[in-house]
Design a protein around this motif. Structure first.
Motif, PDB file in Angstrom:
ATOM      1  N   ARG A 197       0.832  -1.202   0.000  1.00  0.00           N
ATOM      2  CA  ARG A 197       0.000   0.000   0.000  1.00  0.00           C
ATOM      3  C   ARG A 197       0.871   1.259   0.000  1.00  0.00           C
ATOM      4  O   ARG A 197       0.605   2.216  -0.736  1.00  0.00           O
ATOM      5  N   GLU A 198       1.927   1.274   0.807  1.00  0.00           N
ATOM      6  CA  GLU A 198       2.818   2.436   0.890  1.00  0.00           C
ATOM      7  C   GLU A 198       3.495   2.715  -0.456  1.00  0.00           C
ATOM      8  O   GLU A 198       3.637   3.874  -0.858  1.00  0.00           O
ATOM      9  N   THR A 199       3.937   1.678  -1.116  1.00  0.00           N
ATOM     10  CA  THR A 199       4.684   1.848  -2.361  1.00  0.00           C
ATOM     11  C   THR A 199       3.779   1.988  -3.578  1.00  0.00           C
ATOM     12  O   THR A 199       4.174   2.590  -4.583  1.00  0.00           O
ATOM     13  N   GLY A 200       2.600   1.404  -3.501  1.00  0.00           N
ATOM     14  CA  GLY A 200       1.725   1.385  -4.659  1.00  0.00           C
ATOM     15  C   GLY A 200       2.159   0.355  -5.695  1.00  0.00           C
ATOM     16  O   GLY A 200       1.654   0.344  -6.822  1.00  0.00           O
ATOM     17  N   PHE A 201       3.077  -0.527  -5.311  1.00  0.00           N
ATOM     18  CA  PHE A 201       3.551  -1.569  -6.222  1.00  0.00           C
ATOM     19  C   PHE A 201       2.598  -2.763  -6.194  1.00  0.00           C
ATOM     20  O   PHE A 201       1.935  -3.025  -5.181  1.00  0.00           O
ATOM     21  N   ASN A 202       2.591  -3.511  -7.288  1.00  0.00           N
ATOM     22  CA  ASN A 202       1.778  -4.725  -7.340  1.00  0.00           C
ATOM     23  C   ASN A 202       2.479  -5.907  -6.698  1.00  0.00           C
ATOM     24  O   ASN A 202       1.846  -6.916  -6.381  1.00  0.00           O
ATOM     25  N   TYR A 203       3.796  -5.782  -6.564  1.00  0.00           N
ATOM     26  CA  TYR A 203       4.574  -6.844  -5.933  1.00  0.00           C
ATOM     27  C   TYR A 203       5.836  -6.232  -5.332  1.00  0.00           C
ATOM     28  O   TYR A 203       6.250  -5.122  -5.705  1.00  0.00           O
ATOM     29  N   LEU A 204       6.446  -6.953  -4.396  1.00  0.00           N
ATOM     30  CA  LEU A 204       7.705  -6.563  -3.775  1.00  0.00           C
ATOM     31  C   LEU A 204       8.771  -7.535  -4.266  1.00  0.00           C
ATOM     32  O   LEU A 204       8.576  -8.746  -4.199  1.00  0.00           O
ATOM     33  N   ASP A 205       9.876  -7.012  -4.783  1.00  0.00           N
ATOM     34  CA  ASP A 205      10.895  -7.903  -5.338  1.00  0.00           C
ATOM     35  C   ASP A 205      11.540  -8.771  -4.272  1.00  0.00           C
ATOM     36  O   ASP A 205      11.791  -9.958  -4.500  1.00  0.00           O
ATOM     37  N   LEU A 206      11.829  -8.173  -3.117  1.00  0.00           N
ATOM     38  CA  LEU A 206      12.515  -8.911  -2.051  1.00  0.00           C
ATOM     39  C   LEU A 206      12.032  -8.415  -0.694  1.00  0.00           C
ATOM     40  O   LEU A 206      12.002  -7.203  -0.451  1.00  0.00           O
ATOM     41  N   VAL A 207      11.651  -9.321   0.154  1.00  0.00           N
ATOM     42  CA  VAL A 207      11.295  -8.987   1.534  1.00  0.00           C
ATOM     43  C   VAL A 207      12.160  -9.833   2.462  1.00  0.00           C
ATOM     44  O   VAL A 207      12.246 -11.057   2.311  1.00  0.00           O
ATOM     45  N   LEU A 208      12.794  -9.155   3.409  1.00  0.00           N
ATOM     46  CA  LEU A 208      13.684  -9.817   4.359  1.00  0.00           C
ATOM     47  C   LEU A 208      13.121  -9.716   5.772  1.00  0.00           C
ATOM     48  O   LEU A 208      12.434  -8.744   6.107  1.00  0.00           O
ATOM     49  N   LEU A 209      13.439 -10.689   6.604  1.00  0.00           N
ATOM     50  CA  LEU A 209      13.260 -10.533   8.044  1.00  0.00           C
ATOM     51  C   LEU A 209      14.435  -9.683   8.505  1.00  0.00           C
ATOM     52  O   LEU A 209      15.595 -10.079   8.331  1.00  0.00           O
ATOM     53  N   HIS A 210      14.162  -8.511   9.073  1.00  0.00           N
ATOM     54  CA  HIS A 210      15.220  -7.525   9.327  1.00  0.00           C
ATOM     55  C   HIS A 210      16.253  -7.996  10.346  1.00  0.00           C
ATOM     56  O   HIS A 210      17.412  -7.581  10.316  1.00  0.00           O
ATOM     57  N   SER A 211      15.838  -8.859  11.238  1.00  0.00           N
ATOM     58  CA  SER A 211      16.775  -9.408  12.225  1.00  0.00           C
ATOM     59  C   SER A 211      16.156 -10.653  12.846  1.00  0.00           C
ATOM     60  O   SER A 211      14.950 -10.868  12.725  1.00  0.00           O
ATOM     61  N   PRO A 212      16.962 -11.460  13.544  1.00  0.00           N
ATOM     62  CA  PRO A 212      16.431 -12.670  14.176  1.00  0.00           C
ATOM     63  C   PRO A 212      15.860 -12.411  15.567  1.00  0.00           C
ATOM     64  O   PRO A 212      15.920 -13.282  16.438  1.00  0.00           O
ATOM     65  N   TRP A 213      15.329 -11.230  15.797  1.00  0.00           N
ATOM     66  CA  TRP A 213      14.740 -10.905  17.099  1.00  0.00           C
ATOM     67  C   TRP A 213      13.411 -11.629  17.279  1.00  0.00           C
ATOM     68  O   TRP A 213      12.802 -12.117  16.338  1.00  0.00           O
ATOM     69  N   GLY A 214      12.967 -11.684  18.520  1.00  0.00           N
ATOM     70  CA  GLY A 214      11.610 -12.142  18.810  1.00  0.00           C
ATOM     71  C   GLY A 214      11.475 -13.568  19.277  1.00  0.00           C
ATOM     72  O   GLY A 214      10.396 -13.997  19.669  1.00  0.00           O
ATOM     73  N   GLY A 215      12.570 -14.343  19.239  1.00  0.00           N
ATOM     74  CA  GLY A 215      12.486 -15.735  19.642  1.00  0.00           C
ATOM     75  C   GLY A 215      12.132 -16.637  18.472  1.00  0.00           C
ATOM     76  O   GLY A 215      11.601 -16.191  17.447  1.00  0.00           O
TER      77      GLY A 215
END
Length: 289
Positions: free
Chosen positions: A99-117
């Protein structure tokens, strides 16, 4: 090695290609991000690395659209923020990023860090896998993952595949960590390369803290380049995807002028120091959580 150009790409485990030089927007104020991204694309970059945490996804996308370059020729990365690392939050962030980008798809999505357990990070990974299956994401990966967390994720992926079939656990394609000659992370790099996982290098310029290093200065003089260009060329020749960041237009251009020379084998060995504290002041890849 094959000749590299600013248009060079590498194929990831997902089957999609990633440009080997990225433009990082970490800590670039949202008010100037669009202009900086636009200038980077006019310079020849085709890869923009953002994150939810950076709060500049929308202006990054605006700069990409302003360039007039077809979306199919551009590559956009975002990341699930560390403090929201669980299944439901990851699903929400994927939709928010679209929604923020207005793109139909995201080329790459990463987990930003191994936090959270373990439960939460594997839940977030499952949300990324579902995002790929839904056509919202093309490629998925992780960031700041050390061996402990990489092995944990690999074991999870294998367990899901054993139960549900090949590919159902997701395809790990990228690990983005701090990489430069003073933090070469040989064990992590070796683990990832053995599995075809692309290593992305943030802080490839060591935040300009090593530009007066005698060895770096001597190599810069030898090749008629700047110390920063030597560092970026080292990263490319190591097989990494460096993500230099700058808000200075001349420096954005300089960082892309790294294809008309090559470091020799002797040059590369001389830069093989491998000892330095991370420029972030904290290294999440060493966490045992």
């Amino acid at each position: 090695m094959a000749a590299l150009t600013i248009d060079s790409k590498v194929r990831m485990n997902s089957g999609h290609e990633i440009p080997v030089l990225g433009f990082g927007v970490y800590q670039i104020p949202s008010s100037i991000t669009s202009d900086n991204v636009y200038h980077a694309l006019q310079t020849g970059y085709r890869h923009v690395d953002s994150a939810v945490l950076y709060r500049n996804e929308a202006p990054s996308a605006a700069g990409m659209k302003k360039s007039g370059i077809p979306r199919s020729e551009l590559f956009f990365t975002t990341k699930i923020p560390p403090f929201d690392m669980n299944y439901e939050n990851a699903k929400r962030h994927i939709d928010n990023s679209l929604r923020e980008t207005g793109f139909n798809y995201l080329d790459l999505v990463l987990l930003h860090s191994p936090w959270g357990g373990k439960t939460n990070r594997l839940g977030a990974w499952r949300a990324l896998v579902e995002g790929v299956e839904a056509g919202k994401i093309r490629t998925i990966g992780v960031s700041n993952y050390g061996l402990h967390h990489l092995e944990e994720l690999e074991a999870y992926i294998k367990s899901v595949e054993e139960k549900d079939g090949k590919g159902k656990g997701g395809i790990l394609s990228v690990n983005q960590v701090e990489l430069h000659p003073w933090l070469a992370r040989k064990e992590i790099v070796g683990w990832c390369k053995a599995r075809g996982i692309v290593m992305e290098a943030f802080c490839p310029l060591v935040r300009a803290t090593r530009m007066n290093d005698p060895l770096l200065v001597s190599l810069a003089k030898k090749h008629g380049k700047t110390p920063g260009q030597i560092l970026l060329r080292w990263s490319l020749q190591m097989g990494f995807v460096p993500l230099p960041k700058s808000v200075t237009k001349s420096r954005i251009e300089e960082n892309a002028q790294i294809y008309d020379f090559e470091l020799s084998e002797e040059d590369m060995k001389s830069l093989d120091t491998g000892v330095y504290k991370p420029c972030t002041g904290w290294d999440p890849t060493t966490s045992n959580d």
